[in-house]
Motif scaffolding. Structure first.
Motif, PDB file in Angstrom:
ATOM      1  N   GLY A  76       9.303  75.769  56.227  1.00 32.42           N
ATOM      2  CA  GLY A  76       8.598  76.730  57.058  1.00 32.42           C
ATOM      3  C   GLY A  76       7.825  76.142  58.218  1.00 32.42           C
ATOM      4  N   PHE A  77       8.036  74.865  58.511  1.00 33.62           N
ATOM      5  CA  PHE A  77       7.372  74.248  59.655  1.00 33.62           C
ATOM      6  C   PHE A  77       8.079  74.650  60.949  1.00 33.62           C
ATOM      7  CE2 PHE A  77       5.665  71.568  56.402  1.00 33.62           C
ATOM      8  CZ  PHE A  77       4.533  70.952  56.923  1.00 33.62           C
ATOM      9  N   LYS A  78       7.318  74.962  61.975  1.00 29.23           N
ATOM     10  CA  LYS A  78       7.881  75.113  63.310  1.00 29.23           C
ATOM     11  C   LYS A  78       8.156  73.719  63.863  1.00 29.23           C
ATOM     12  CE  LYS A  78       5.899  79.597  64.444  1.00 29.23           C
ATOM     13  NZ  LYS A  78       5.058  80.379  65.387  1.00 29.23           N
ATOM     14  N   ASP A  79       9.421  73.451  64.194  1.00 33.88           N
ATOM     15  CA  ASP A  79       9.826  72.077  64.487  1.00 33.88           C
ATOM     16  C   ASP A  79      10.510  71.910  65.843  1.00 33.88           C
ATOM     17  OD1 ASP A  79      12.202  73.377  64.036  1.00 33.88           O
ATOM     18  OD2 ASP A  79      12.889  72.075  62.420  1.00 33.88           O
ATOM     19  N   TYR A  80      10.382  72.881  66.728  1.00 29.27           N
ATOM     20  CA  TYR A  80      11.200  72.857  67.942  1.00 29.27           C
ATOM     21  C   TYR A  80      10.797  71.767  68.932  1.00 29.27           C
ATOM     22  CZ  TYR A  80       7.358  76.042  69.272  1.00 29.27           C
ATOM     23  OH  TYR A  80       6.124  76.626  69.457  1.00 29.27           O
ATOM     24  N   THR A  81       9.671  71.099  68.746  1.00 27.91           N
ATOM     25  CA  THR A  81       9.318  69.964  69.608  1.00 27.91           C
ATOM     26  C   THR A  81       9.491  68.619  68.906  1.00 27.91           C
ATOM     27  OG1 THR A  81       6.977  69.961  68.945  1.00 27.91           O
ATOM     28  CG2 THR A  81       7.611  71.381  70.806  1.00 27.91           C
ATOM     29  N   TRP A  82       9.942  68.623  67.650  1.00 28.82           N
ATOM     30  CA  TRP A  82       9.998  67.380  66.873  1.00 28.82           C
ATOM     31  C   TRP A  82      11.148  66.496  67.334  1.00 28.82           C
ATOM     32  CZ3 TRP A  82       9.405  68.927  60.999  1.00 28.82           C
ATOM     33  CH2 TRP A  82       8.188  69.599  60.833  1.00 28.82           C
ATOM     34  N   TRP A  83      10.911  65.169  67.268  1.00 30.76           N
ATOM     35  CA  TRP A  83      11.978  64.221  67.562  1.00 30.76           C
ATOM     36  C   TRP A  83      12.856  63.978  66.341  1.00 30.76           C
ATOM     37  CZ3 TRP A  83      14.853  62.678  71.195  1.00 30.76           C
ATOM     38  CH2 TRP A  83      15.587  61.484  71.111  1.00 30.76           C
ATOM     39  N   THR A  84      12.251  63.979  65.150  1.00 30.79           N
ATOM     40  CA  THR A  84      12.992  63.830  63.901  1.00 30.79           C
ATOM     41  C   THR A  84      12.911  65.139  63.117  1.00 30.79           C
ATOM     42  OG1 THR A  84      11.158  63.116  62.470  1.00 30.79           O
ATOM     43  CG2 THR A  84      12.219  61.415  63.841  1.00 30.79           C
ATOM     44  N   PRO A  85      13.746  65.320  62.081  1.00 26.67           N
ATOM     45  CA  PRO A  85      13.676  66.546  61.275  1.00 26.67           C
ATOM     46  C   PRO A  85      12.463  66.603  60.354  1.00 26.67           C
ATOM     47  CG  PRO A  85      15.832  65.474  61.068  1.00 26.67           C
ATOM     48  CD  PRO A  85      14.921  64.487  61.704  1.00 26.67           C
ATOM     49  N   PHE A  86      11.624  65.565  60.375  1.00 22.57           N
ATOM     50  CA  PHE A  86      10.520  65.508  59.411  1.00 22.57           C
ATOM     51  C   PHE A  86       9.191  65.099  60.052  1.00 22.57           C
ATOM     52  CE2 PHE A  86      13.339  61.784  59.184  1.00 22.57           C
ATOM     53  CZ  PHE A  86      12.498  60.758  59.582  1.00 22.57           C
ATOM     54  N   THR A  87       9.058  65.237  61.341  1.00 19.38           N
ATOM     55  CA  THR A  87       7.936  64.686  62.088  1.00 19.38           C
ATOM     56  C   THR A  87       6.576  65.027  61.492  1.00 19.38           C
ATOM     57  OG1 THR A  87       9.186  64.605  64.151  1.00 19.38           O
ATOM     58  CG2 THR A  87       6.785  64.703  64.331  1.00 19.38           C
ATOM     59  N   ASN A  88       6.306  66.282  61.217  1.00 16.60           N
ATOM     60  CA  ASN A  88       4.967  66.690  60.764  1.00 16.60           C
ATOM     61  C   ASN A  88       4.833  66.820  59.253  1.00 16.60           C
ATOM     62  OD1 ASN A  88       4.050  66.799  63.373  1.00 16.60           O
ATOM     63  ND2 ASN A  88       3.945  69.029  63.504  1.00 16.60           N
ATOM     64  N   LEU A  89       5.910  66.606  58.503  1.00 17.47           N
ATOM     65  CA  LEU A  89       5.850  66.858  57.060  1.00 17.47           C
ATOM     66  C   LEU A  89       4.842  65.968  56.358  1.00 17.47           C
ATOM     67  CD1 LEU A  89       9.628  67.362  56.144  1.00 17.47           C
ATOM     68  CD2 LEU A  89       7.984  69.021  57.044  1.00 17.47           C
ATOM     69  N   ARG A  90       4.622  64.766  56.866  1.00 11.74           N
ATOM     70  CA  ARG A  90       3.695  63.824  56.210  1.00 11.74           C
ATOM     71  C   ARG A  90       2.297  64.391  56.046  1.00 11.74           C
ATOM     72  NH1 ARG A  90       5.108  59.595  60.624  1.00 11.74           N
ATOM     73  NH2 ARG A  90       6.819  61.094  60.702  1.00 11.74           N
ATOM     74  N   TRP A  91       1.889  65.247  56.987  1.00 12.63           N
ATOM     75  CA  TRP A  91       0.509  65.762  56.946  1.00 12.63           C
ATOM     76  C   TRP A  91       0.334  66.870  55.927  1.00 12.63           C
ATOM     77  CZ3 TRP A  91      -1.684  61.913  58.827  1.00 12.63           C
ATOM     78  CH2 TRP A  91      -1.147  61.229  59.923  1.00 12.63           C
ATOM     79  N   ALA A  92       1.423  67.287  55.290  1.00 12.69           N
ATOM     80  CA  ALA A  92       1.338  68.262  54.202  1.00 12.69           C
ATOM     81  C   ALA A  92       0.997  67.619  52.871  1.00 12.69           C
ATOM     82  CB  ALA A  92       2.664  69.018  54.077  1.00 12.69           C
ATOM     83  N   ILE A  93       1.189  66.313  52.748  1.00 17.19           N
ATOM     84  CA  ILE A  93       1.129  65.644  51.444  1.00 17.19           C
ATOM     85  C   ILE A  93      -0.212  65.814  50.739  1.00 17.19           C
ATOM     86  CG2 ILE A  93       1.202  63.372  50.313  1.00 17.19           C
ATOM     87  CD1 ILE A  93       3.417  62.647  52.388  1.00 17.19           C
ATOM     88  N   PRO A  94      -1.354  65.566  51.378  1.00 15.77           N
ATOM     89  CA  PRO A  94      -2.615  65.700  50.621  1.00 15.77           C
ATOM     90  C   PRO A  94      -2.813  67.082  50.015  1.00 15.77           C
ATOM     91  CG  PRO A  94      -2.980  64.412  52.609  1.00 15.77           C
ATOM     92  CD  PRO A  94      -1.577  64.975  52.710  1.00 15.77           C
ATOM     93  N   GLU A  95      -2.491  68.141  50.761  1.00 16.02           N
ATOM     94  CA  GLU A  95      -2.668  69.487  50.208  1.00 16.02           C
ATOM     95  C   GLU A  95      -1.659  69.771  49.110  1.00 16.02           C
ATOM     96  OE1 GLU A  95      -2.861  74.145  51.696  1.00 16.02           O
ATOM     97  OE2 GLU A  95      -3.509  72.529  53.060  1.00 16.02           O
ATOM     98  N   VAL A  96      -0.410  69.331  49.291  1.00 14.62           N
ATOM     99  CA  VAL A  96       0.596  69.509  48.238  1.00 14.62           C
ATOM    100  C   VAL A  96       0.150  68.817  46.949  1.00 14.62           C
ATOM    101  CG1 VAL A  96       2.969  68.916  47.571  1.00 14.62           C
ATOM    102  CG2 VAL A  96       2.505  69.879  49.831  1.00 14.62           C
ATOM    103  N   CYS A  97      -0.583  67.720  47.087  1.00 15.20           N
ATOM    104  CA  CYS A  97      -1.121  66.995  45.927  1.00 15.20           C
ATOM    105  C   CYS A  97      -2.459  67.570  45.464  1.00 15.20           C
ATOM    106  CB  CYS A  97      -1.288  65.515  46.270  1.00 15.20           C
ATOM    107  SG  CYS A  97       0.259  64.619  46.509  1.00 15.20           S
ATOM    108  N   ASN A  98      -2.825  68.744  45.975  1.00 20.42           N
ATOM    109  CA  ASN A  98      -4.089  69.394  45.596  1.00 20.42           C
ATOM    110  C   ASN A  98      -5.297  68.517  45.903  1.00 20.42           C
ATOM    111  OD1 ASN A  98      -2.838  71.796  44.504  1.00 20.42           O
ATOM    112  ND2 ASN A  98      -2.239  70.539  42.748  1.00 20.42           N
ATOM    113  N   PHE A  99      -5.142  67.678  46.931  1.00 23.16           N
ATOM    114  CA  PHE A  99      -6.218  66.778  47.354  1.00 23.16           C
ATOM    115  C   PHE A  99      -6.738  65.932  46.197  1.00 23.16           C
ATOM    116  CE2 PHE A  99      -6.398  70.401  50.361  1.00 23.16           C
ATOM    117  CZ  PHE A  99      -6.063  69.702  51.511  1.00 23.16           C
TER     118      PHE A  99
END
Length: 218
Positions: free
Chosen positions: A51-74
């Motif tokens: 569900g990430f808006k990715d139309y400016t990304w260079w790779t298919p995963f550019t911003n996914l890294r910043w989801a990790i802390p919340e996915v891990c419930n901090f």
């Protein structure tokens, strides 16, 4: 408890062989169990990395890294890495490093391998719902995050060899897409031209881990 490792990768399996090589190399050298999650920006309803808006990304995963802390419930620690890497040293040494109280550790100028203290990251990140709607989020937080980070030994994110022998590299990053051995299709679609890597010893290491992993899934 297993080390949580999150790998940014392509949406539809274009980097499958790279995923196999990386996971196999990590498990071969780790002294503790690993929980490896491949992050894909796909539409499955139960996918926290979709569900990430990715139309400016260079790779298919550019911003996914910043989801990790919340996915891990901090909670606890977690490692992020791009898919275009292989490992030569026990990743537990990175996972347990002294971060000197910092919320993350990385190279001074790179966020393609990150060790997160998820709890400490909470105050430095927007909610995941906001990040998903912000395609330029990674560019906006890149310099602030690097300035917050405890510096990681560059050997944990060695960029295409950097003049080191394979015995001196801890974790190798094939950072130049033009010379990645598996030639990802999404890169070709962006017009990237491929040529041989100047370090064929590093390419041979990648093929070794790729082949060993393929033999185990055959």
């Amino acid at each position: 408890m297993a080390i949580r490792i999150f790998v940014g990768t392509s949406m539809h399996g274009e980097d499958y062989e790279a995923e196999l090589a990386l996971a196999y190399s990590l498990n071969q050298h780790s002294s503790v169990p690993l929980e490896i999650t491949f992050m894909r920006n796909t539409d499955e309803p139960d996918n926290p990395f979709g569900g990430f808006k990715d139309y400016t990304w260079w790779t298919p995963f550019t911003n996914l890294r910043w989801a990790i802390p919340e996915v891990c419930n901090f909670e606890g620690r977690a490692i992020y890495m791009d898919v275009d890497q292989i490992n030569f040293r026990d990743i537990n040494e990175l996972f347990t490093m002294d971060m000197k109280g910092k919320p993350l550790a990385c190279r001074r100028d790179r966020t393609c391998v990150i060790l997160f203290d998820n709890e400490k990251m909470q105050q430095h990140l927007e909610p995941l719902s906001v990040i998903k709607q912000s395609p330029n989020y990674g560019n906006e937080v890149y310099r602030p995050m690097c300035s917050l980070a405890h510096p990681m030994d560059n050997r944990w994110n060695c960029l295409d060899g950097e003049g080191l022998t394979t015995g001196e590299i801890w974790h190798l990053h094939f950072t130049r897409m033009e010379t990645q051995p598996w030639k990802p299709h999404w890169g070709i679609e962006k017009g990237i031209k491929h040529w041989d890597h100047e370090r064929q010893d590093l390419v041979a290491s990648w093929y070794y881990y790729r082949n060993e992993a393929l033999n185990r899934v055959a």
